[in-house]
Design a protein around this motif. Structure first.
Motif, mmCIF file in Angstrom:
data_model
loop_
_atom_site.group_PDB
_atom_site.id
_atom_site.type_symbol
_atom_site.label_atom_id
_atom_site.label_comp_id
_atom_site.label_asym_id
_atom_site.label_seq_id
_atom_site.Cartn_x
_atom_site.Cartn_y
_atom_site.Cartn_z
ATOM 1 N N ALA A 107 -44.041 11.037 74.975
ATOM 2 C CA ALA A 107 -44.657 9.848 74.392
ATOM 3 C C ALA A 107 -43.643 9.061 73.560
ATOM 4 N N SER A 108 -42.787 9.779 72.821
ATOM 5 C CA SER A 108 -41.762 9.110 72.026
ATOM 6 C C SER A 108 -40.787 8.354 72.921
ATOM 7 N N LEU A 109 -40.375 8.991 74.008
ATOM 8 C CA LEU A 109 -39.453 8.358 74.944
ATOM 9 C C LEU A 109 -40.089 7.114 75.563
ATOM 10 N N ALA A 110 -41.362 7.222 75.969
ATOM 11 C CA ALA A 110 -42.051 6.089 76.581
ATOM 12 C C ALA A 110 -42.177 4.927 75.605
ATOM 13 N N ARG A 111 -42.453 5.244 74.345
ATOM 14 C CA ARG A 111 -42.602 4.175 73.349
ATOM 15 C C ARG A 111 -41.276 3.461 73.122
ATOM 16 N N ASP A 112 -40.177 4.228 73.050
ATOM 17 C CA ASP A 112 -38.863 3.607 72.879
ATOM 18 C C ASP A 112 -38.529 2.698 74.054
ATOM 19 N N LEU A 113 -38.827 3.153 75.262
ATOM 20 C CA LEU A 113 -38.530 2.355 76.441
ATOM 21 C C LEU A 113 -39.417 1.117 76.510
ATOM 22 N N ASN A 114 -40.633 1.215 75.996
ATOM 23 C CA ASN A 114 -41.540 0.075 76.002
ATOM 24 C C ASN A 114 -41.115 -0.982 74.978
ATOM 25 N N GLU A 115 -40.667 -0.519 73.798
ATOM 26 C CA GLU A 115 -40.294 -1.453 72.747
ATOM 27 C C GLU A 115 -38.891 -2.017 72.950
ATOM 28 N N ILE B 65 -34.687 24.101 55.365
ATOM 29 C CA ILE B 65 -35.426 22.867 55.653
ATOM 30 C C ILE B 65 -34.631 21.986 56.609
ATOM 31 N N TYR B 66 -33.331 21.833 56.344
ATOM 32 C CA TYR B 66 -32.490 21.039 57.250
ATOM 33 C C TYR B 66 -32.504 21.623 58.661
ATOM 34 N N HIS B 67 -32.333 22.938 58.747
ATOM 35 C CA HIS B 67 -32.308 23.584 60.059
ATOM 36 C C HIS B 67 -33.634 23.420 60.789
ATOM 37 N N GLY B 68 -34.719 23.689 60.083
ATOM 38 C CA GLY B 68 -36.022 23.632 60.731
ATOM 39 C C GLY B 68 -36.377 22.244 61.218
ATOM 40 N N LEU B 69 -36.138 21.231 60.382
ATOM 41 C CA LEU B 69 -36.481 19.867 60.778
ATOM 42 C C LEU B 69 -35.583 19.368 61.909
ATOM 43 N N ALA B 70 -34.314 19.754 61.882
ATOM 44 C CA ALA B 70 -33.384 19.273 62.913
ATOM 45 C C ALA B 70 -33.689 19.851 64.285
ATOM 46 N N THR B 71 -34.493 20.909 64.357
ATOM 47 C CA THR B 71 -34.785 21.501 65.667
ATOM 48 C C THR B 71 -35.569 20.557 66.567
ATOM 49 N N SER B 72 -36.215 19.539 66.005
ATOM 50 C CA SER B 72 -36.929 18.597 66.868
ATOM 51 C C SER B 72 -35.969 17.860 67.791
ATOM 52 N N LEU B 73 -34.698 17.749 67.396
ATOM 53 C CA LEU B 73 -33.715 17.102 68.261
ATOM 54 C C LEU B 73 -33.451 17.918 69.518
ATOM 55 N N ASP B 74 -33.692 19.230 69.468
ATOM 56 C CA ASP B 74 -33.499 20.045 70.660
ATOM 57 C C ASP B 74 -34.439 19.607 71.779
ATOM 58 N N THR B 75 -35.582 19.064 71.401
ATOM 59 C CA THR B 75 -36.506 18.521 72.399
ATOM 60 C C THR B 75 -36.235 17.049 72.668
ATOM 61 N N LEU B 76 -36.118 16.257 71.608
ATOM 62 C CA LEU B 76 -36.004 14.813 71.775
ATOM 63 C C LEU B 76 -34.683 14.412 72.430
ATOM 64 N N CYS B 77 -33.579 14.956 71.959
ATOM 65 C CA CYS B 77 -32.281 14.608 72.540
ATOM 66 C C CYS B 77 -32.144 15.148 73.956
ATOM 67 N N ALA B 78 -32.636 16.364 74.177
ATOM 68 C CA ALA B 78 -32.533 16.945 75.511
ATOM 69 C C ALA B 78 -33.355 16.143 76.513
ATOM 70 N N GLN B 79 -34.546 15.712 76.096
ATOM 71 C CA GLN B 79 -35.395 14.954 77.013
ATOM 72 C C GLN B 79 -34.794 13.575 77.284
ATOM 73 N N ALA B 80 -34.251 12.925 76.261
ATOM 74 C CA ALA B 80 -33.619 11.618 76.466
ATOM 75 C C ALA B 80 -32.407 11.753 77.388
ATOM 76 N N TYR B 81 -31.597 12.785 77.172
ATOM 77 C CA TYR B 81 -30.418 12.987 78.018
ATOM 78 C C TYR B 81 -30.826 13.317 79.451
ATOM 79 N N LEU C 64 -30.420 6.759 74.191
ATOM 80 C CA LEU C 64 -31.529 7.204 73.348
ATOM 81 C C LEU C 64 -31.168 8.471 72.576
ATOM 82 N N VAL C 65 -30.214 9.235 73.061
ATOM 83 C CA VAL C 65 -29.780 10.435 72.343
ATOM 84 C C VAL C 65 -29.181 10.036 70.998
ATOM 85 N N GLY C 66 -28.333 9.015 70.997
ATOM 86 C CA GLY C 66 -27.758 8.524 69.750
ATOM 87 C C GLY C 66 -28.800 7.934 68.827
#
Length: 586
Positions: free
Chosen positions: A15-23, A227-243, A250-252
């Motif tokens: 959904a995040s990827l689709a929204r970025d591509l739409n906007e 906290i930094y480690h835990g929150l940054a783990t969302s990039l493992d999904t978001l960056c991987a899916q964008a790539y 979109l990875v950047g």
């Protein structure tokens, strides 16, 4: 019959990827022209089910700070995603090698009495059953031409898997696990050395400074780094899916969002660290420990924004398959951190080297030099990572700074919170021991700091092996090679047992020497020497448990290990700890 794909894309990330591509429609154009062309092995051969090892490629999310590293569940990439640059070549060679070992492709010429025949348990060609069609003198193996082309490798692989011809050997799995884990072991040891350096240097100043560093590290891990480690783990999904979708820019964009988000989170973290001295004085019995720990954290806060950038940058590169980038950065920064601790902490003012005609002047700031060294290292880490991206590799996913990074944070936060809970639970379980030991005495706290550090150092060897086993087993399961996955799991457990036994022998035989590396205090040395055999005794079980968890992650059943860990860390420990405390005070 069609076998389902091993991938399962995250609905939130999609959904995040689709929204970025739409906007921002200009992000919608795929960057295929900029990437390395992938042969057909990275796709499925026509008419064959989706069972290739390539389809199970995963990117593990690794954190290596605090008492024990944490590995989160592997992130599966979305449908149609591609291997990163160079990834298909490694997967192709793995498949080609397995096909040769199982006599589906001609073997490479080898000398007499080769080790492959000695250790291999695959069936010889004359013992293999007719797999797809009965061969004749003129028919090709599996009814097709023998060719080393990428198209042919893909077809042969799928056909051989369906026919049940693919087996593996202990020798092959040992080599594979060794290849996967060797750089991880070095990376984990180097990153943990950033923490160990302060304990080494401050420990020789006395047991009170050593206890204060341990207390400050506990607080920084629970309230900051975890906290930094835990929150940054969302990039493992978001960056991987964008790539994987081909929209590399979109990875950047995801990287920028996370950096700004972590900087925003740094504000409440900074409030806690600035007031940590007053808080810890009310928590620990010795007020001097609280004061020193508070001073440590106030200076450590200077490097917190840099560390947030480093954690985000690691995920940015991992999404592109560049796992060795962190290793290259740490090979420079870890020795530099050790040097800065030597220069800034130890109180001796000058060392003369008459034979070289020079003097080395050291600052000798004592205890306060340790957090200064760590803050400088935390600031240098992202700078070195930036230089790696700029001049080595990684710029293909960067599209410059943009105001768009301040929008669409909702999916990122929803993905980040579960990762935060998992990492925080793991960190908190071990840091509670440090807080509990402070109620016994300063000597107990200093000894606990040394014992925890030693146990964590030895853990940096079996844990990377468990990561390698998790990735390998996931690959084999994704290729429907359950027999090969069983062999790989057995090899991983044997390797863990060997490492655990070696750690046990090392700690037992050097129990009187190891404490002297951390402190000069005779009481602390004696206490550590008495308890160290107990730490040595559980090295075998610790290594086996780590690799059992790795096997469960490879099977996608990490929740079993999670519930077991939660039960013993928080239920069993909570029963025993108050008894020990009451006994020591009585």
């Amino acid at each position: 019959m069609t076998i389902g794909s091993p991938y399962s894309s995250s609905p939130i990330a999609a959904a995040s990827l689709a929204r970025d591509l739409n906007e921002y429609p200009f992000y919608g154009q795929s960057d295929d022209s900029e990437s390395e062309a992938e042969p057909s092995i990275a796709r499925q051969a026509p008419g064959l089910p989706d069972v290739s090892m390539v389809g199970s490629y995963r990117r593990p999310s690794i954190t290596a700070i605090g008492p024990r590293p944490t590995l989160l569940p592997a992130v599966r990439l979305p449908e149609g995603s591609r291997l990163p640059k160079g990834g298909w070549q490694a997967a192709k060679e793995d498949e080609r090698s397995l096909l040769r070992d199982n006599h589906v492709l001609p073997s490479k010429p080898s000398g007499p009495g080769g080790l492959t025949r000695l250790f291999s348990h695959v069936r010889a060609a004359e013992e293999e059953p007719a797999a797809i069609a009965a061969p004749t003198e003129t028919s090709a193996l599996l009814g097709r031409e023998i060719s080393g082309s990428d198209d042919n490798i893909a077809k042969r692989w799928e056909e051989a898997v369906l026919a049940g011809l693919i087996q593996t050997t202990w020798q092959r799995e040992a080599k594979t696990l060794g290849r996967y884990s060797r750089s991880l072991i070095v990376t984990f040891l180097l990153q943990y050395s950033l923490t160990v350096a302060s304990i080494f240097t401050v420990g020789h100043l006395g047991k009170i400074p050593l206890g204060a560093v341990s207390l400050a590290s506990m607080t920084s891990n629970i309230t900051g780094y975890a906290i930094y480690h835990g929150l940054a783990t969302s990039l493992d999904t978001l960056c991987a899916q964008a790539y994987g979708s081909g929209r590399k820019k979109l990875v950047g964009l995801q990287l920028q969002r996370m950096v700004y988000f972590l900087w925003l989170v740094t504000i409440p973290i900074g409030v806690v660290w600035l007031s940590a001295g007053a808080i810890l004085r009310r928590v620990v019995p010795d007020p001097e420990l609280g004061d020193l720990a508070g001073r440590y954290l106030r200076i450590l806060l200077i490097g917190a924004p840099g560390y947030a950038c480093f954690e985000s940058g690691k995920r940015y590169l991992q999404a592109q398959g560049m796992f060795n980038a962190t290793l290259h950065v740490l090979l420079f920064c870890a020795p530099l951190n050790a040097l800065m601790n030597w220069l800034l902490v130890w109180a001796h003012r000058a060392y003369s080297f008459a034979q070289r005609g020079c003097n080395i002047q050291k600052f000798g700031w004592g205890f306060i030099g340790a957090p200064i060294a760590v803050a400088i290292a935390d600031t240098i880490l992202p700078l070195c990572l930036f230089l790696y991206v700029r001049f080595v590799n990684g710029m293909q996913c960067w599209d410059g700074f943009t105001y768009r990074a301040f929008s669409n944070w909702g999916p990122m936060i929803r993905l980040a919170l579960p990762g935060l809970l998992m990492v925080e639970a793991e960190f908190l379980a071990f840091e509670i021991l440090t807080l509990a030991s402070s109620y016994l005495s300063t000597t107990h706290l200093a000894a606990q700091s040394i014992l925890g550090t030693i146990s964590s150092i030895t853990f940096q060897i079996p844990f990377p092996i468990s990561i390698a086993a998790s990735t390998r087993i996931a690959n084999l399961i994704g290729a429907t090679l359950s027999g090969a996955a069983k062999t790989s799991a057995k090899v991983a457990l044997v390797a863990a047992a060997i490492v655990g036994l070696l750690n046990m022998i090392l700690l037992s035989s050097l129990r009187k020497f190891i404490p002297q590396l951390f402190t000069n205090d005779p009481d602390v040395i004696e206490m550590v020497a008495k308890v160290l055999p107990l730490c040595a005794a559980f090295q075998l079980f610790d290594a086996l448990a780590a690799n059992c968890n790795g096997i469960l992650r490879g099977l996608g059943r990490q929740e079993i290990g999670g519930w077991v860990n939660l039960f013993f860390y928080y239920v069993v420990s909570s029963i025993k700890l108050p008894v020990e405390l009451r006994g020591s005070k009585g």
